[in-house]
Enzyme design. Structure first.
Site, PDB file in Angstrom:
ATOM      1  N   HIS A 183       0.839  -1.197   0.000  1.00  0.00           N
ATOM      2  CA  HIS A 183       0.000   0.000   0.000  1.00  0.00           C
ATOM      3  C   HIS A 183       0.873   1.246   0.000  1.00  0.00           C
ATOM      4  O   HIS A 183       1.731   1.414   0.871  1.00  0.00           O
ATOM      5  CB  HIS A 183      -0.907   0.021   1.238  1.00  0.00           C
ATOM      6  CG  HIS A 183      -2.095  -0.879   1.112  1.00  0.00           C
ATOM      7  ND1 HIS A 183      -3.258  -0.678   1.824  1.00  0.00           N
ATOM      8  CD2 HIS A 183      -2.317  -1.975   0.347  1.00  0.00           C
ATOM      9  CE1 HIS A 183      -4.138  -1.630   1.513  1.00  0.00           C
ATOM     10  NE2 HIS A 183      -3.582  -2.424   0.626  1.00  0.00           N
ATOM     11  N   TYR A 226      -9.988   5.523   6.631  1.00  0.00           N
ATOM     12  CA  TYR A 226     -10.302   5.879   8.014  1.00  0.00           C
ATOM     13  C   TYR A 226     -11.383   6.956   7.975  1.00  0.00           C
ATOM     14  O   TYR A 226     -11.147   8.054   7.457  1.00  0.00           O
ATOM     15  CB  TYR A 226      -9.078   6.428   8.732  1.00  0.00           C
ATOM     16  CG  TYR A 226      -7.973   5.432   8.983  1.00  0.00           C
ATOM     17  CD1 TYR A 226      -7.787   4.866  10.242  1.00  0.00           C
ATOM     18  CD2 TYR A 226      -7.084   5.061   7.970  1.00  0.00           C
ATOM     19  CE1 TYR A 226      -6.767   3.964  10.480  1.00  0.00           C
ATOM     20  CE2 TYR A 226      -6.061   4.162   8.198  1.00  0.00           C
ATOM     21  CZ  TYR A 226      -5.901   3.614   9.453  1.00  0.00           C
ATOM     22  OH  TYR A 226      -4.883   2.719   9.688  1.00  0.00           O
ATOM     23  N   PRO A 252      -5.590   0.441  18.100  1.00  0.00           N
ATOM     24  CA  PRO A 252      -5.254  -0.070  16.764  1.00  0.00           C
ATOM     25  C   PRO A 252      -5.300   0.978  15.657  1.00  0.00           C
ATOM     26  O   PRO A 252      -4.916   0.685  14.524  1.00  0.00           O
ATOM     27  CB  PRO A 252      -6.305  -1.160  16.533  1.00  0.00           C
ATOM     28  CG  PRO A 252      -7.451  -0.773  17.414  1.00  0.00           C
ATOM     29  CD  PRO A 252      -6.843  -0.116  18.612  1.00  0.00           C
ATOM     30  N   LYS A 310       0.026  -0.045  15.079  1.00  0.00           N
ATOM     31  CA  LYS A 310       1.360  -0.136  15.661  1.00  0.00           C
ATOM     32  C   LYS A 310       1.590  -1.350  16.566  1.00  0.00           C
ATOM     33  O   LYS A 310       2.735  -1.620  16.939  1.00  0.00           O
ATOM     34  CB  LYS A 310       1.657   1.141  16.484  1.00  0.00           C
ATOM     35  CG  LYS A 310       1.748   2.396  15.646  1.00  0.00           C
ATOM     36  CD  LYS A 310       2.821   2.280  14.597  1.00  0.00           C
ATOM     37  CE  LYS A 310       2.761   3.381  13.578  1.00  0.00           C
ATOM     38  NZ  LYS A 310       3.408   3.021  12.312  1.00  0.00           N
ATOM     39  N   TYR A 336       3.350   6.537  10.063  1.00  0.00           N
ATOM     40  CA  TYR A 336       2.536   5.407   9.608  1.00  0.00           C
ATOM     41  C   TYR A 336       3.413   4.307   9.020  1.00  0.00           C
ATOM     42  O   TYR A 336       3.193   3.116   9.290  1.00  0.00           O
ATOM     43  CB  TYR A 336       1.514   5.872   8.581  1.00  0.00           C
ATOM     44  CG  TYR A 336       0.358   4.910   8.382  1.00  0.00           C
ATOM     45  CD1 TYR A 336      -0.761   4.981   9.189  1.00  0.00           C
ATOM     46  CD2 TYR A 336       0.386   3.944   7.377  1.00  0.00           C
ATOM     47  CE1 TYR A 336      -1.831   4.099   9.020  1.00  0.00           C
ATOM     48  CE2 TYR A 336      -0.664   3.067   7.190  1.00  0.00           C
ATOM     49  CZ  TYR A 336      -1.775   3.150   8.025  1.00  0.00           C
ATOM     50  OH  TYR A 336      -2.824   2.272   7.858  1.00  0.00           O
TER      51      TYR A 336
END
Length: 389
Positions: free
Chosen positions: A75, A202, A292, A296, A384
Protein backbone atom coordinates in the site's frame (compact mmCIF):
# COMPACT_ATOMS: atom_id res chain seq x y z
CA UNK A 1 10.60 -33.05 37.38
CA UNK A 2 12.22 -33.37 33.96
CA UNK A 3 14.98 -30.77 33.44
CA UNK A 4 16.51 -29.34 30.26
CA UNK A 5 18.63 -26.32 29.36
CA UNK A 6 18.65 -23.60 26.74
CA UNK A 7 20.20 -20.18 26.34
CA UNK A 8 16.98 -18.15 26.03
CA UNK A 9 13.56 -19.29 27.27
CA UNK A 10 10.80 -17.47 25.40
CA UNK A 11 7.43 -17.33 27.15
CA UNK A 12 4.68 -16.82 24.58
CA UNK A 13 4.28 -18.15 21.05
CA UNK A 14 2.71 -15.14 19.37
CA UNK A 15 4.45 -13.00 16.77
CA UNK A 16 6.85 -11.43 19.32
CA UNK A 17 8.09 -14.76 20.68
CA UNK A 18 8.21 -16.43 17.27
CA UNK A 19 10.06 -13.54 15.66
CA UNK A 20 12.58 -13.44 18.49
CA UNK A 21 13.20 -17.16 18.11
CA UNK A 22 14.08 -16.72 14.45
CA UNK A 23 16.30 -13.68 15.03
CA UNK A 24 18.23 -15.75 17.58
CA UNK A 25 18.24 -18.95 15.54
CA UNK A 26 19.93 -17.38 12.51
CA UNK A 27 22.72 -16.25 14.86
CA UNK A 28 23.14 -19.71 16.38
CA UNK A 29 21.58 -18.87 19.75
CA UNK A 30 19.51 -21.68 21.29
CA UNK A 31 15.99 -20.99 22.51
CA UNK A 32 12.76 -22.72 23.49
CA UNK A 33 9.25 -21.27 23.15
CA UNK A 34 6.51 -22.02 25.70
CA UNK A 35 2.96 -21.39 24.50
CA UNK A 36 -0.10 -22.09 26.66
CA UNK A 37 -2.48 -22.61 23.71
CA UNK A 38 -2.54 -25.23 20.95
CA UNK A 39 -0.89 -24.50 17.63
CA UNK A 40 -4.28 -24.49 15.89
CA UNK A 41 -5.66 -21.92 18.35
CA UNK A 42 -2.60 -19.69 18.06
CA UNK A 43 -2.63 -19.71 14.28
CA UNK A 44 -6.36 -18.96 14.12
CA UNK A 45 -6.27 -15.77 16.20
CA UNK A 46 -7.44 -12.78 14.17
CA UNK A 47 -5.19 -9.79 14.63
CA UNK A 48 -3.66 -6.84 12.79
CA UNK A 49 -2.59 -6.70 9.19
CA UNK A 50 -0.60 -3.53 8.39
CA UNK A 51 3.16 -4.05 8.48
CA UNK A 52 5.67 -1.21 8.68
CA UNK A 53 8.54 -1.41 6.22
CA UNK A 54 10.88 -2.19 9.15
CA UNK A 55 8.79 -5.22 10.12
CA UNK A 56 8.83 -6.39 6.51
CA UNK A 57 12.63 -6.12 6.48
CA UNK A 58 12.88 -8.12 9.73
CA UNK A 59 10.89 -10.95 8.18
CA UNK A 60 13.21 -10.87 5.20
CA UNK A 61 16.25 -10.80 7.49
CA UNK A 62 15.22 -14.13 9.00
CA UNK A 63 14.15 -15.60 5.66
CA UNK A 64 10.44 -15.83 6.51
CA UNK A 65 9.10 -13.69 3.70
CA UNK A 66 8.19 -15.99 0.79
CA UNK A 67 4.40 -16.03 1.20
CA UNK A 68 4.35 -12.39 2.30
CA UNK A 69 6.15 -11.27 -0.85
CA UNK A 70 3.82 -13.36 -3.01
CA UNK A 71 0.51 -12.63 -1.30
CA UNK A 72 0.97 -9.41 0.66
CA UNK A 73 -0.56 -6.20 -0.64
CA UNK A 74 1.79 -3.23 -0.93
CA UNK A 75 0.00 0.00 0.00
CA UNK A 76 1.38 3.37 -1.07
CA UNK A 77 -1.20 5.43 0.85
CA UNK A 78 -4.48 5.57 2.74
CA UNK A 79 -7.51 7.86 2.96
CA UNK A 80 -8.76 10.05 5.79
CA UNK A 81 -12.47 10.83 5.58
CA UNK A 82 -14.50 13.34 7.58
CA UNK A 83 -18.28 13.35 7.21
CA UNK A 84 -17.99 11.87 3.72
CA UNK A 85 -15.18 14.08 2.40
CA UNK A 86 -11.95 12.18 1.86
CA UNK A 87 -8.34 13.01 1.09
CA UNK A 88 -5.36 10.74 0.58
CA UNK A 89 -2.08 10.48 2.49
CA UNK A 90 0.51 9.44 -0.11
CA UNK A 91 2.97 7.40 1.93
CA UNK A 92 5.30 6.64 -0.94
CA UNK A 93 5.64 10.20 -2.17
CA UNK A 94 5.78 11.82 1.27
CA UNK A 95 7.95 9.31 3.17
CA UNK A 96 9.61 7.26 0.47
CA UNK A 97 8.28 3.91 1.70
CA UNK A 98 5.14 1.78 1.60
CA UNK A 99 3.40 -0.49 4.09
CA UNK A 100 2.49 -4.14 3.53
CA UNK A 101 -0.97 -5.51 4.25
CA UNK A 102 -0.48 -9.13 5.32
CA UNK A 103 -2.50 -10.62 8.16
CA UNK A 104 -0.93 -11.39 11.51
CA UNK A 105 -2.50 -14.84 11.27
CA UNK A 106 -0.44 -15.49 8.14
CA UNK A 107 2.75 -14.22 9.80
CA UNK A 108 2.14 -16.54 12.74
CA UNK A 109 1.73 -19.50 10.39
CA UNK A 110 4.91 -18.58 8.48
CA UNK A 111 6.98 -18.18 11.64
CA UNK A 112 5.69 -21.42 13.15
CA UNK A 113 6.47 -23.28 9.93
CA UNK A 114 10.00 -21.83 10.09
CA UNK A 115 10.40 -23.02 13.69
CA UNK A 116 9.41 -26.55 12.71
CA UNK A 117 11.63 -26.58 9.62
CA UNK A 118 14.63 -25.19 11.51
CA UNK A 119 14.23 -27.28 14.63
CA UNK A 120 13.36 -24.48 17.05
CA UNK A 121 11.38 -26.24 19.82
CA UNK A 122 7.90 -24.99 20.73
CA UNK A 123 6.05 -26.49 23.69
CA UNK A 124 2.33 -26.03 23.08
CA UNK A 125 -0.23 -26.31 25.89
CA UNK A 126 2.38 -25.43 28.49
CA UNK A 127 0.36 -24.88 31.67
CA UNK A 128 1.14 -23.37 35.08
CA UNK A 129 4.15 -21.44 33.75
CA UNK A 130 6.24 -19.86 36.51
CA UNK A 131 9.47 -17.85 36.28
CA UNK A 132 12.10 -18.37 38.96
CA UNK A 133 15.36 -16.78 40.16
CA UNK A 134 15.27 -14.03 37.55
CA UNK A 135 18.03 -12.12 39.37
CA UNK A 136 20.41 -15.08 39.41
CA UNK A 137 20.30 -18.36 37.50
CA UNK A 138 16.84 -18.18 35.91
CA UNK A 139 14.62 -21.11 35.17
CA UNK A 140 11.07 -21.65 33.94
CA UNK A 141 8.74 -24.26 35.36
CA UNK A 142 5.62 -25.57 33.65
CA UNK A 143 3.39 -28.60 33.36
CA UNK A 144 2.21 -30.48 30.30
CA UNK A 145 -0.12 -33.46 30.28
CA UNK A 146 0.09 -33.51 34.08
CA UNK A 147 3.89 -33.78 34.17
CA UNK A 148 6.23 -31.12 35.62
CA UNK A 149 9.13 -29.68 33.61
CA UNK A 150 11.96 -27.26 34.27
CA UNK A 151 14.02 -25.29 31.74
CA UNK A 152 17.25 -23.73 33.00
CA UNK A 153 18.40 -20.78 30.91
CA UNK A 154 20.59 -17.68 30.75
CA UNK A 155 17.73 -15.28 29.98
CA UNK A 156 13.92 -15.21 29.88
CA UNK A 157 12.02 -13.25 27.23
CA UNK A 158 8.48 -12.47 28.37
CA UNK A 159 6.44 -12.33 25.16
CA UNK A 160 3.23 -13.62 26.71
CA UNK A 161 0.93 -10.66 26.29
CA UNK A 162 -0.97 -8.26 28.50
CA UNK A 163 -2.38 -10.98 30.78
CA UNK A 164 0.73 -13.18 30.87
CA UNK A 165 2.85 -14.26 33.81
CA UNK A 166 6.00 -12.37 32.80
CA UNK A 167 5.00 -8.84 33.80
CA UNK A 168 3.42 -10.15 37.00
CA UNK A 169 6.77 -11.70 37.90
CA UNK A 170 8.61 -8.41 37.39
CA UNK A 171 9.09 -6.81 40.85
CA UNK A 172 7.20 -3.52 41.27
CA UNK A 173 6.04 -3.56 37.64
CA UNK A 174 2.65 -2.11 38.58
CA UNK A 175 4.30 1.04 39.90
CA UNK A 176 5.79 1.63 36.45
CA UNK A 177 2.59 1.14 34.45
CA UNK A 178 0.82 4.04 32.74
CA UNK A 179 -2.62 3.52 31.20
CA UNK A 180 -5.41 5.35 29.41
CA UNK A 181 -8.68 3.50 28.77
CA UNK A 182 -10.83 4.85 25.94
CA UNK A 183 -14.61 5.13 26.37
CA UNK A 184 -15.43 2.94 23.35
CA UNK A 185 -14.40 -0.22 21.54
CA UNK A 186 -13.93 -1.46 18.01
CA UNK A 187 -16.39 -3.95 16.54
CA UNK A 188 -14.66 -5.88 13.77
CA UNK A 189 -15.99 -8.11 11.02
CA UNK A 190 -13.95 -10.33 8.69
CA UNK A 191 -15.54 -11.58 5.46
CA UNK A 192 -14.47 -13.23 2.23
CA UNK A 193 -15.53 -10.35 -0.01
CA UNK A 194 -13.40 -8.02 -2.14
CA UNK A 195 -12.31 -4.81 -0.35
CA UNK A 196 -14.25 -1.65 -1.16
CA UNK A 197 -10.98 0.11 -2.02
CA UNK A 198 -7.40 -0.90 -2.80
CA UNK A 199 -6.21 1.14 0.21
CA UNK A 200 -7.44 1.67 3.77
CA UNK A 201 -10.11 4.27 4.55
CA UNK A 202 -10.30 5.88 8.01
CA UNK A 203 -13.69 7.57 8.42
CA UNK A 204 -14.77 10.10 11.05
CA UNK A 205 -18.57 10.16 10.94
CA UNK A 206 -21.19 11.69 13.20
CA UNK A 207 -22.26 8.16 14.18
CA UNK A 208 -18.67 7.23 15.04
CA UNK A 209 -15.44 5.98 13.50
CA UNK A 210 -15.25 3.33 10.77
CA UNK A 211 -12.34 1.65 9.00
CA UNK A 212 -12.35 -0.17 5.68
CA UNK A 213 -9.37 -2.52 5.69
CA UNK A 214 -8.40 -5.82 4.08
CA UNK A 215 -6.33 -8.97 4.42
CA UNK A 216 -6.10 -9.93 0.76
CA UNK A 217 -7.64 -9.13 -2.62
CA UNK A 218 -10.60 -11.33 -1.64
CA UNK A 219 -10.83 -10.90 2.12
CA UNK A 220 -12.00 -7.70 3.84
CA UNK A 221 -11.69 -6.47 7.40
CA UNK A 222 -13.98 -3.68 8.63
CA UNK A 223 -14.30 -1.94 12.00
CA UNK A 224 -16.80 0.41 13.59
CA UNK A 225 -16.58 2.36 16.81
CA UNK A 226 -19.10 1.15 19.38
CA UNK A 227 -19.83 1.59 23.05
CA UNK A 228 -17.54 -0.41 25.31
CA UNK A 229 -20.59 -2.12 26.85
CA UNK A 230 -21.93 -3.46 23.53
CA UNK A 231 -22.41 -7.21 23.09
CA UNK A 232 -21.43 -8.92 19.84
CA UNK A 233 -24.62 -11.00 20.01
CA UNK A 234 -26.62 -7.80 19.40
CA UNK A 235 -24.87 -7.17 16.08
CA UNK A 236 -26.09 -9.28 13.20
CA UNK A 237 -24.08 -9.26 9.98
CA UNK A 238 -26.78 -7.16 8.30
CA UNK A 239 -26.70 -4.59 11.08
CA UNK A 240 -22.92 -4.26 10.80
CA UNK A 241 -22.98 -3.91 7.01
CA UNK A 242 -25.77 -1.32 7.22
CA UNK A 243 -23.80 0.72 9.76
CA UNK A 244 -20.62 0.50 7.70
CA UNK A 245 -22.50 1.70 4.63
CA UNK A 246 -23.63 4.81 6.52
CA UNK A 247 -20.27 5.66 8.08
CA UNK A 248 -18.18 4.96 4.99
CA UNK A 249 -20.61 6.57 2.56
CA UNK A 250 -20.97 3.39 0.55
CA UNK A 251 -21.37 4.17 -3.13
CA UNK A 252 -21.87 0.61 -4.25
CA UNK A 253 -18.24 -0.48 -3.85
CA UNK A 254 -18.75 -2.32 -0.56
CA UNK A 255 -19.45 -6.00 -1.15
CA UNK A 256 -21.38 -7.77 1.59
CA UNK A 257 -21.09 -11.36 2.73
CA UNK A 258 -21.34 -13.66 5.74
CA UNK A 259 -18.86 -12.99 8.52
CA UNK A 260 -15.95 -15.34 9.16
CA UNK A 261 -15.27 -13.68 12.50
CA UNK A 262 -16.83 -10.92 14.59
CA UNK A 263 -15.53 -9.45 17.82
CA UNK A 264 -15.47 -6.35 19.99
CA UNK A 265 -12.14 -5.14 21.33
CA UNK A 266 -11.67 -2.46 24.01
CA UNK A 267 -9.23 0.36 23.29
CA UNK A 268 -6.45 1.33 25.65
CA UNK A 269 -3.03 2.93 25.71
CA UNK A 270 -0.76 1.12 28.14
CA UNK A 271 2.98 1.15 28.85
CA UNK A 272 4.97 -0.66 31.50
CA UNK A 273 8.18 1.32 31.70
CA UNK A 274 9.91 -1.48 33.59
CA UNK A 275 10.79 -3.79 30.73
CA UNK A 276 13.68 -5.66 32.33
CA UNK A 277 14.78 -6.93 35.71
CA UNK A 278 17.73 -9.19 36.27
CA UNK A 279 17.61 -11.68 33.42
CA UNK A 280 13.93 -11.22 32.55
CA UNK A 281 12.97 -8.97 29.62
CA UNK A 282 9.47 -7.98 28.47
CA UNK A 283 8.52 -7.52 24.82
CA UNK A 284 5.35 -6.88 22.85
CA UNK A 285 1.95 -6.75 24.54
CA UNK A 286 3.48 -7.82 27.85
CA UNK A 287 4.96 -4.32 28.02
CA UNK A 288 2.60 -2.12 26.02
CA UNK A 289 -0.76 -1.83 24.26
CA UNK A 290 -1.72 0.78 21.67
CA UNK A 291 -5.09 1.67 20.15
CA UNK A 292 -5.25 -0.07 16.76
CA UNK A 293 -5.92 3.21 14.95
CA UNK A 294 -2.22 3.73 14.20
CA UNK A 295 -1.54 0.08 13.21
CA UNK A 296 1.36 -0.14 15.66
CA UNK A 297 0.73 -3.13 17.95
CA UNK A 298 2.38 -5.90 15.94
CA UNK A 299 5.03 -3.51 14.65
CA UNK A 300 6.06 -2.44 18.14
CA UNK A 301 6.37 -6.09 19.13
CA UNK A 302 8.68 -6.58 16.15
CA UNK A 303 10.89 -3.62 17.07
CA UNK A 304 11.05 -4.77 20.72
CA UNK A 305 12.35 -8.20 19.80
CA UNK A 306 14.73 -6.72 17.23
CA UNK A 307 16.31 -4.63 20.01
CA UNK A 308 16.31 -7.55 22.43
CA UNK A 309 17.86 -9.84 19.82
CA UNK A 310 20.57 -7.25 19.15
CA UNK A 311 21.40 -7.22 22.86
CA UNK A 312 21.51 -11.01 23.10
CA UNK A 313 23.60 -11.32 19.94
CA UNK A 314 26.08 -8.82 21.39
CA UNK A 315 26.21 -10.74 24.66
CA UNK A 316 26.79 -14.16 23.12
CA UNK A 317 28.89 -13.00 20.18
CA UNK A 318 31.16 -10.42 21.80
CA UNK A 319 30.58 -10.67 25.54
CA UNK A 320 29.12 -7.16 25.33
CA UNK A 321 26.29 -6.48 27.79
CA UNK A 322 25.67 -2.87 26.71
CA UNK A 323 22.81 -3.81 24.37
CA UNK A 324 20.98 -5.70 27.09
CA UNK A 325 21.59 -2.97 29.65
CA UNK A 326 20.18 -0.36 27.28
CA UNK A 327 17.24 -2.42 26.03
CA UNK A 328 14.50 -0.63 27.98
CA UNK A 329 15.66 2.88 27.08
CA UNK A 330 15.99 1.99 23.41
CA UNK A 331 12.61 0.26 23.26
CA UNK A 332 10.73 2.93 25.23
CA UNK A 333 11.94 5.71 22.96
CA UNK A 334 10.15 4.08 20.04
CA UNK A 335 7.20 2.85 22.11
CA UNK A 336 6.22 6.29 23.36
CA UNK A 337 6.46 7.78 19.86
CA UNK A 338 4.15 5.04 18.60
CA UNK A 339 1.82 5.58 21.55
CA UNK A 340 1.67 9.29 20.70
CA UNK A 341 0.87 8.58 17.05
CA UNK A 342 -1.80 5.99 17.90
CA UNK A 343 -3.37 8.35 20.44
CA UNK A 344 -3.35 11.26 17.97
CA UNK A 345 -4.94 9.17 15.20
CA UNK A 346 -7.61 8.04 17.65
CA UNK A 347 -8.28 11.63 18.72
CA UNK A 348 -8.49 12.68 15.08
CA UNK A 349 -10.88 10.02 13.81
CA UNK A 350 -13.27 9.13 16.66
CA UNK A 351 -16.30 10.85 18.16
CA UNK A 352 -15.84 10.87 21.92
CA UNK A 353 -18.76 10.72 24.38
CA UNK A 354 -19.60 14.18 25.66
CA UNK A 355 -17.74 15.85 22.81
CA UNK A 356 -18.57 19.56 22.82
CA UNK A 357 -19.12 21.76 19.79
CA UNK A 358 -15.69 23.28 20.46
CA UNK A 359 -14.07 19.84 20.57
CA UNK A 360 -15.59 18.94 17.22
CA UNK A 361 -14.51 22.25 15.68
CA UNK A 362 -10.95 21.58 16.83
CA UNK A 363 -11.09 18.10 15.32
CA UNK A 364 -12.31 19.48 12.00
CA UNK A 365 -9.65 22.19 12.09
CA UNK A 366 -6.97 19.53 12.56
CA UNK A 367 -8.30 17.52 9.62
CA UNK A 368 -8.55 20.61 7.42
CA UNK A 369 -5.02 21.64 8.32
CA UNK A 370 -3.70 18.19 7.47
CA UNK A 371 -5.60 18.23 4.17
CA UNK A 372 -3.85 21.44 3.11
CA UNK A 373 -0.40 20.93 4.60
CA UNK A 374 2.26 18.75 2.99
CA UNK A 375 4.35 19.07 6.16
CA UNK A 376 1.50 17.72 8.32
CA UNK A 377 0.84 14.90 5.88
CA UNK A 378 4.56 14.05 5.83
CA UNK A 379 4.61 13.76 9.63
CA UNK A 380 1.67 11.34 9.48
CA UNK A 381 3.26 9.37 6.64
CA UNK A 382 6.60 9.05 8.46
CA UNK A 383 4.89 7.68 11.55
CA UNK A 384 2.54 5.41 9.61
CA UNK A 385 5.29 3.64 7.64
CA UNK A 386 7.23 3.28 10.89
CA UNK A 387 10.02 5.25 12.49
CA UNK A 388 13.51 3.79 11.90
CA UNK A 389 14.48 0.77 13.98
Amino acid sequence: METSRTQVAIVGGGVAGLMLSQLLHVEGIDCVILERQTRAYTEARIRAGVLEYGTVELLRRVGVNGRMDRNGLRHEGFALMDDGEAFRIDLHQLAGQDVMVYGQTEITIDLMDACVERGVPIVFEAADVELHDIEGAPWVGYTKDGKAYRIDCDFIAGCDGFHGVSRRTMPDAVAHCIEKVYPFGWLGILADVPPMDHELIYSNHERGFALASQRSATRSRYYIQCEASEKIEDWSDDRIWDELAVRLGDDGRMARGPSIEKSIAPLRSFVCEKMQHGRLFLAGDAAHIVPPTGAKGLNLAASDVAYLADGLIGFYGRGDEAGLAGYTARALDRIWKAERFSWSMTQLTHRFPGMSAFDRKMQKADLNYIRGSEAAQTAIAENYIGLPL
